[in-house]
Structure formats: structure tokens, C-alpha cells
Design an enzyme around this catalytic site. Structure first.
Site, PDB file in Angstrom:
ATOM      1  N   LYS A 177       0.842  -1.200   0.000  1.00 34.42           N
ATOM      2  CA  LYS A 177       0.000   0.000   0.000  1.00 34.42           C
ATOM      3  C   LYS A 177       0.874   1.245   0.000  1.00 34.42           C
ATOM      4  O   LYS A 177       1.463   1.603   1.010  1.00 34.42           O
ATOM      5  CB  LYS A 177      -0.906   0.045   1.236  1.00 34.42           C
ATOM      6  CG  LYS A 177      -1.951   1.141   1.098  1.00 34.42           C
ATOM      7  CD  LYS A 177      -2.521   1.611   2.422  1.00 34.42           C
ATOM      8  CE  LYS A 177      -1.807   2.781   3.014  1.00 34.42           C
ATOM      9  NZ  LYS A 177      -1.761   3.997   2.202  1.00 34.42           N
ATOM     10  N   GLY A 230       6.716   4.894   8.483  1.00 36.47           N
ATOM     11  CA  GLY A 230       5.876   6.080   8.618  1.00 36.47           C
ATOM     12  C   GLY A 230       6.032   6.686   9.999  1.00 36.47           C
ATOM     13  O   GLY A 230       7.075   6.540  10.644  1.00 36.47           O
ATOM     14  N   GLU A 252       9.712   1.109  10.739  1.00 38.19           N
ATOM     15  CA  GLU A 252      10.722   2.140  10.483  1.00 38.19           C
ATOM     16  C   GLU A 252      10.031   3.472  10.742  1.00 38.19           C
ATOM     17  O   GLU A 252       9.171   3.886   9.954  1.00 38.19           O
ATOM     18  CB  GLU A 252      11.198   2.088   9.018  1.00 38.19           C
ATOM     19  CG  GLU A 252      11.906   0.809   8.640  1.00 38.19           C
ATOM     20  CD  GLU A 252      13.266   0.652   9.289  1.00 38.19           C
ATOM     21  OE1 GLU A 252      13.810   1.658   9.802  1.00 38.19           O
ATOM     22  OE2 GLU A 252      13.773  -0.464   9.315  1.00 38.19           O
ATOM     23  N   CYS A 286      13.580  10.911   7.110  1.00 37.44           N
ATOM     24  CA  CYS A 286      13.488  10.328   8.453  1.00 37.44           C
ATOM     25  C   CYS A 286      14.821  10.432   9.174  1.00 37.44           C
ATOM     26  O   CYS A 286      14.873  10.576  10.384  1.00 37.44           O
ATOM     27  CB  CYS A 286      13.018   8.886   8.379  1.00 37.44           C
ATOM     28  SG  CYS A 286      13.937   7.936   7.196  1.00 37.44           S
ATOM     29  N   GLU A 385      10.362  15.428  16.108  1.00 43.38           N
ATOM     30  CA  GLU A 385      10.632  15.367  14.669  1.00 43.38           C
ATOM     31  C   GLU A 385       9.776  16.425  13.971  1.00 43.38           C
ATOM     32  O   GLU A 385       8.563  16.464  14.144  1.00 43.38           O
ATOM     33  CB  GLU A 385      10.262  13.982  14.122  1.00 43.38           C
ATOM     34  CG  GLU A 385      10.526  13.861  12.636  1.00 43.38           C
ATOM     35  CD  GLU A 385      10.227  12.472  12.093  1.00 43.38           C
ATOM     36  OE1 GLU A 385       9.090  11.990  12.253  1.00 43.38           O
ATOM     37  OE2 GLU A 385      11.144  11.875  11.503  1.00 43.38           O
TER      38      GLU A 385
HETATM   39  P1  NAD Z   1       2.078   8.246   8.172  1.00 39.35           P
HETATM   40  O1  NAD Z   1       2.354   7.427   9.375  1.00 39.35           O
HETATM   41  O2  NAD Z   1       1.048   9.289   8.235  1.00 39.35           O
HETATM   42  O3  NAD Z   1       1.658   7.306   6.948  1.00 39.35           O
HETATM   43  C1  NAD Z   1       2.464   6.233   6.528  1.00 39.35           C
HETATM   44  C2  NAD Z   1       1.600   5.215   5.804  1.00 39.35           C
HETATM   45  O4  NAD Z   1       0.678   4.630   6.728  1.00 39.35           O
HETATM   46  C3  NAD Z   1       0.758   5.797   4.677  1.00 39.35           C
HETATM   47  O5  NAD Z   1       0.763   4.881   3.600  1.00 39.35           O
HETATM   48  C4  NAD Z   1      -0.621   5.894   5.310  1.00 39.35           C
HETATM   49  O6  NAD Z   1      -1.683   5.834   4.383  1.00 39.35           O
HETATM   50  C5  NAD Z   1      -0.634   4.659   6.189  1.00 39.35           C
HETATM   51  N1  NAD Z   1      -1.604   4.678   7.300  1.00 39.35           N
HETATM   52  C6  NAD Z   1      -2.245   5.750   7.850  1.00 39.35           C
HETATM   53  N2  NAD Z   1      -3.031   5.339   8.867  1.00 39.35           N
HETATM   54  C7  NAD Z   1      -2.875   3.995   8.971  1.00 39.35           C
HETATM   55  C8  NAD Z   1      -3.399   2.996   9.849  1.00 39.35           C
HETATM   56  N3  NAD Z   1      -4.253   3.309  10.840  1.00 39.35           N
HETATM   57  N4  NAD Z   1      -3.006   1.725   9.689  1.00 39.35           N
HETATM   58  C9  NAD Z   1      -2.123   1.390   8.724  1.00 39.35           C
HETATM   59  N5  NAD Z   1      -1.608   2.281   7.847  1.00 39.35           N
HETATM   60  C10 NAD Z   1      -1.969   3.576   7.970  1.00 39.35           C
HETATM   61  O7  NAD Z   1       3.513   8.833   7.758  1.00 39.35           O
HETATM   62  P2  NAD Z   1       3.857   9.823   6.566  1.00 39.35           P
HETATM   63  O8  NAD Z   1       3.380  11.187   6.963  1.00 39.35           O
HETATM   64  O9  NAD Z   1       3.424   9.244   5.275  1.00 39.35           O
HETATM   65  O10 NAD Z   1       5.466   9.789   6.584  1.00 39.35           O
HETATM   66  C11 NAD Z   1       6.225  10.565   7.447  1.00 39.35           C
HETATM   67  C12 NAD Z   1       6.770   9.751   8.599  1.00 39.35           C
HETATM   68  O11 NAD Z   1       7.458   8.612   8.109  1.00 39.35           O
HETATM   69  C13 NAD Z   1       7.790  10.500   9.412  1.00 39.35           C
HETATM   70  O12 NAD Z   1       7.542  10.324  10.786  1.00 39.35           O
HETATM   71  C14 NAD Z   1       9.119   9.835   9.045  1.00 39.35           C
HETATM   72  O13 NAD Z   1      10.107   9.924  10.024  1.00 39.35           O
HETATM   73  C15 NAD Z   1       8.709   8.451   8.771  1.00 39.35           C
HETATM   74  N6  NAD Z   1       9.675   7.783   7.889  1.00 39.35           N
HETATM   75  C16 NAD Z   1      10.563   6.887   8.441  1.00 39.35           C
HETATM   76  C17 NAD Z   1      11.524   6.265   7.653  1.00 39.35           C
HETATM   77  C18 NAD Z   1      12.520   5.291   8.253  1.00 39.35           C
HETATM   78  O14 NAD Z   1      13.172   4.576   7.505  1.00 39.35           O
HETATM   79  N7  NAD Z   1      12.665   5.226   9.559  1.00 39.35           N
HETATM   80  C19 NAD Z   1      11.567   6.530   6.289  1.00 39.35           C
HETATM   81  C20 NAD Z   1      10.657   7.431   5.751  1.00 39.35           C
HETATM   82  C21 NAD Z   1       9.705   8.055   6.573  1.00 39.35           C
END
Ligand code: NAD
Length: 481
Positions: A177, A230, A252, A286, A385
Site C-alpha cells: 500500500k 511512517g 521504520e 526520516c 521530529e
Molecule cells: P504516516 O504514518 O502518516 O503514513 C504512513 C503510511 O501509513 C501511509 O501509507 C498511510 O496511508 C498509512 N496509514 C495511515 N493510517 C494507517 C493505519 N491506521 N493503519 C495502517 N496504515 C496507515 O507517515 P507519513 O506522513 O506518510 O510519513 C512521514 C513519517 O514517516 C515521518 O515520521 C518519518 O520519520 C517516517 N519515515 C521513516 C523512515 C525510516 O526509515 N525510519 C523513512 C521514511 C519516513
């Protein structure tokens, strides 16, 4: 305007059952470029069932056969490289060179796991040394099963490669997804699956948001493992959902990584690496090194070097080769960062370059690259963050204080150490609690090294052999010789 109203399930494009539509924007032109379905839990049921049906045959292939498909993914991405770079610029707001780096990282990841899949064949059935007379034990590596893969919007093709390539190498079948904010680049993965005749059901791609697809996918009892990248907020919800049925998770999550500038560093060289660690991808990284810890003796010189580099950054059209920094990926992300800038004003932080120091392009979700100094460790900007082009600095009296400040964080994803003495930098790196430590370099992420964090930055590791292990179950067969 494009309408992403079909999922890729069981080797076919299938109309979504979702009834809600989400806008997909070009963050520079502030224009709607597509609409994507929010998805529906019934779509998840279909995709998981297809992945389950495909699992036995995919698992039965040799690693070498699966590796050939991963090479085909890398070849197909290479053929689409220019088109996907432009798509990342228009959907993510990435500037051209940064979008190129993403593509090359993703391609390298598929190639690396093609090799890992081939190497897996030789690892199957290795004898285990025992201290029991007449008994033998052999070790096998079976796939974890059907996996749910959920990615964020900041590095779509990279974060999906880090999950999909090792999952398929291991013999898992997948339901992927992408983020609803940037669904266009990853749509290409399903097109490639069709083009290379990947067996039906091995990769299923579902478009949608957390409600329509993400939550039902993580809660689905027939998904053996979920790998999520995320935010911490959603990561914790994913972990709670996976606890039902005692299913596995890899997470992650976020970061608040430090960059340490020791007293023997070259301030000009240090400034280049600091810039790359925070303003790349408009700070939406991230592993952004968003906390600068500079030796007090160098502080004024380093801040001056940073200020002149910030002033030289050209903000503009991501597709224009002169642009160094594009807009933030969404209006929502810009608002989230602006909320932190408002806190900085309330807290009276000292700005070297504040958010109003320059005129921004007339269109696009831009924010000025911002730098604060002498930020108190109690400030929310120091601890949380931000995920935008905001660097917070403070001075340390010596190396020991710098290490203490660096480790005083809820997160532990990455860190950078800059010193005139690389042995000293490596020694300091050993004292830091984070998964990736760079010394005297930019943020290099070769597919052979692991990726993941200590503390709240996540659970598990991606990339390297650890990234493959995340999708394998270890099995021993033991009995008389
Ligand atoms: P997010 O958590 O809002 O969304 C991430 C994904 O989760 C999206 O595909 C979203 O549709 C999905 N999602 C939303 N609600 C959900 C639920 N209840 N159950 C399952 N999936 C759900 O994050 P974002 O705003 O897309 O990305 C930013 C974040 O990602 C930042 O905190 C960043 O640090 C982190 N990030 C971490 C890494 C790493 O490798 N550690 C890499 C990239 C981004």
C-alpha cells in the site's frame, strides 16, 4: 486528469470498491494531478486471498528463479528512469538530482536482493554443529508468508524497494500500500509486475488511505507480517493491530538525528555535510540530522558558513535544473512545519535564518530553509521530529558533552560525526545510540548496510542481510544421522 481507481490484484487491474476519492497534487504548481481511491476493506480481502493462493508456488521456486524476477524489476525501473524521475518531481516536489538519487537507490536495492535470493539457495540445509552423538541438525530459511507492506510519501520508490525486494527474494507474497499522497511513482511497480510476467498474486498493489486499506490490511488475520514505514503515531496503531493474532511487525519510524561537529573539524567542509543532512528533500527525511551539536570554539564560524550556504540555495521549480530545493510535498506538511515555526517564535528562539528571511517563489508549498542556534534542550523544536527544512543548533563545551547531548533523545535512527581525525570520529560514533552513523561524509545508504533505529525510531532492520531476515523464518530439522 488521471484517476487511480484500479488496484492490481491477482495479476489484473481490478476496480476499487472504495467510494471516497482523495486528491493527488503537484506541490509546486499547486494543481490537482490525479485522484486516487481511498480503497475499501473488501479490496484488502481480495488482495490477501490472491497473495495466499500465490504463496506455495512462489515459495517453491529456487532463489535463483526469484532473483531473475528482481533483476527484471531493476531492468524495468532503469528503462523508466527518466519518466519516473519527472513523476517524483511532480508528485513529490523533489528536485531533479534528488529524484535521480532515489531511482538509483531503488534500482540498486532490487539488484542487491536479486543476488541475496540467489545466495539463499546455498544457505538452505546447512548443517549445524552439535555436541550430540549420532544426531544431525540442518538449518533452513522459509518465507514469513503473506506480508503487508505500507510506505510513506517522502521516498516512495526507495521505501517500497527496501520492503518489496527482500520480501520477494525471501519467497513471501506481498500486498503493497503506497501513501495516498504520492501514489503515482509506486503505481509503476504494478505495471512492471505485469510487464515482466511476475506470477499472479505475488505482488498486489492497493491504493488507498489508512482507513480504507492501511488499518484493514494490518488487522487482517491472514497477513503473517506487516512491514511499516511512517510516523510513530500510526506505527504504534499498526503494532497494536498486529498483536491480535500475534503477528509479526517491522517498524521504520521517526527520527531526531544529531550531527556532531568536533573541535578539530574543518568548518567549511562541515557546513557542506550539515546542509546535505537537513535541507535535502526539503528536510522531509526520516534520518534528517536536524540537531546540530557544534563545539563551542567553532560555533560562530560554522553558523556563518551555514548562513552563506542557506542564502545561496535556489528554491524553485523541481523540474528546473537550477533548483536546489523544492516545495514541501503537501500543503498539510507545510502547515505541520509552520506550527513548529510558530512555537519557535513563542519560545523566543534565536534565528540565524528565520522562516521570513527570504522571498519565496510565488507558487508552491515552499518554506524557507531555517536555522536556529542555542536552542534549549527543553524546546519542542529540539526534541520532536519536524520533518521540514528546520535545523536547530546548540554548542557543546567538549566531546563528552556533545555525545551526551546527541544521545539525549527519544529517537536513535542516525547520526553524523565530523572531525579532522577519522579515528576519533569513529570512536565517537561507537558511543552514539543510533542505527546508522556517518563520519566525515554525506548520508550514504548502500544496500549492503542495515537501516533502522534504536529507541522510538523503530523495530527491526531493513537492507543488508538483516533486511532479508525480516522476511524469513528460521527452521531446523533435527534427527538421527
Ligand atoms: P504516516 O504514518 O502518516 O503514513 C504512513 C503510511 O501509513 C501511509 O501509507 C498511510 O496511508 C498509512 N496509514 C495511515 N493510517 C494507517 C493505519 N491506521 N493503519 C495502517 N496504515 C496507515 O507517515 P507519513 O506522513 O506518510 O510519513 C512521514 C513519517 O514517516 C515521518 O515520521 C518519518 O520519520 C517516517 N519515515 C521513516 C523512515 C525510516 O526509515 N525510519 C523513512 C521514511 C519516513
Amino acid at each position: 486528469m488521471q484517476r487511480l481507481d484500479h488496484h492490481y490484484i491477482d495479476g489484473r487491474w481490478v476496480a476499487s470498491r472504495g467510494t471516497r476519492w482523495l486528491p493527488v497534487s503537484d506541490p509546486y504548481r499547486e494543481q490537482l494531478i490525479a485522484e486516487v481511491t481511498a480503497g475499501d476493506p473488501a479490496d484488502v480481502d481480495d488482495a490477501v486471498a490472491a497473495a495466499r493462493r500465490a504463496l506455495p508456488a512462489w515459495q517453491a521456486l529456487s532463489g535463483a528463479e526469484r532473483g531473475a524476477y528482481l533483476d527484471a524489476f531493476a531492468d524495468a525501473l532503469t528503462r523508466r528512469r527518466e519518466a519516473l524521475i519527472r513523476l517524483s518531481c511532480t508528485n513529490n516536489g523533489k528536485v531533479l538530482p534528488e529524484a535521480g538519487i532515489d531511482l538509483d537507490d531503488a534500482i540498486a536495492c532490487y539488484r542487491y536482493y536479486a543476488d541475496q535470493a540467489r545466495a539463499l539457495d546455498a544457505r538452505q540445509g546447512q548443517p549445524v554443529a552439535l555436541e550430540m552423538e549420532g544426531i544431525e541438525a540442518r538449518c533452513y530459511h522459509d518465507p514469513a508468508g503473506v506480508v503487508g507492506l505500507i510506505t510513506p510519501w517522502n521516498f516512495p520508490l526507495v521505501t517500497s524497494a527496501w520492503k518489496l525486494a527482500p520480501a520477494l527474494a525471501a519467497g513471501c507474497t506481498a500486498v503493497l500500500k503506497p501513501s495516498e499522497v504520492t501514489p503515482l511513482p509506486e503505481q509503476a511497480l504494478a505495471e512492471i509486475a505485469a510487464e515482466i510476467d511476475l506470477p499472479a498474486g505475488v505482488l498486489n498493489l492497493l491504493h488507498g488511505d489508512g482507513e480504507g486499506i492501511g488499518a484493514p490490511l494490518t488487522a487482517h488475520r491472514d497477513v503473517d507480517k506487516v512491514s511499516f514505514t511512517g510516523s510513530n503515531r500510526v506505527g504504534e496503531a499498526v503494532m497494536r493491530a498486529a498483536s491480535e493474532g500475534s503477528r509479526g511487525v517491522s517498524l521504520e519510524l521517526g527520527g531526531k538525528s544529531p550531527v556532531l561537529v568536533l573541535d578539530d573539524a574543518d568548518p567549511e567542509q562541515a557546513a557542506d555535510w550539515i546542509m546535505a543532512g537537513i535541507y535535502f528533500n526539503a528536510g522531509q527525511i526520516c534520518s534528517a540530522t536536524s540537531r546540530l551539536i557544534v563545539d563551542a570554539s567553532l560555533a560562530d564560524t560554522v553558523y556563518a558558513a551555514l548562513a552563506s550556504r542557506i542564502d545561496a540555495l535556489h528554491l524553485g521549480d523541481p523540474l528546473d535544473e537550477r533548483s536546489d530545493m523544492g516545495p514541501l510535498t503537501s500543503a498539510r506538511q507545510r502547515e505541520a512545519v509552520q506550527a513548529y515555526l510558530a512555537v519557535a517564535e513563542q519560545e523566543g528562539l534565536t534565528a540565524v535564518r528565520d522562516a521570513r528571511h527570504r522571498t519565496l517563489p510565488e507558487q508552491g508549498y515552499f518554506l524557507a530553509p531555517t536555522l536556529y542556534r542555542d536552542v534549549p534542550t527543553t524546546s519542542r523544536l529540539w526534541r520532536e521530529e519536524i520533518f521540514g527544512p528546520v535545523l536547530c543548533g546548540r554548542s557543546a563545551a567538549n566531546e563528552a558533552e556533545a555525545v551526551e547531548l546527541a544521545n539525549d533523545s527519544d529517537f536513535g535512527l542516525a547520526a553524523t560525526v565530523i572531525s579532522g581525525d577519522s579515528d576519533r570520529a569513529k570512536r565517537v560514533g561507537r558511543q552514539l545510540r543510533a542505527g546508522s552513523i556517518w563520519y566525515n561524509s554525506e548520508q550514504l545508504v548502500p544496500p549492503q548496510t542495515g537501516w533502522g533505529g534504536f529507541k522510538r525510531s523503530g523495530i527491526g532492520r531493513e537492507l543488508g542481510p538483516w533486511g532479508l531476515s525480516a522476511y524469513l523464518e528460521v527452521k531446523h530439522i533435527i534427527g538421527p544421522q
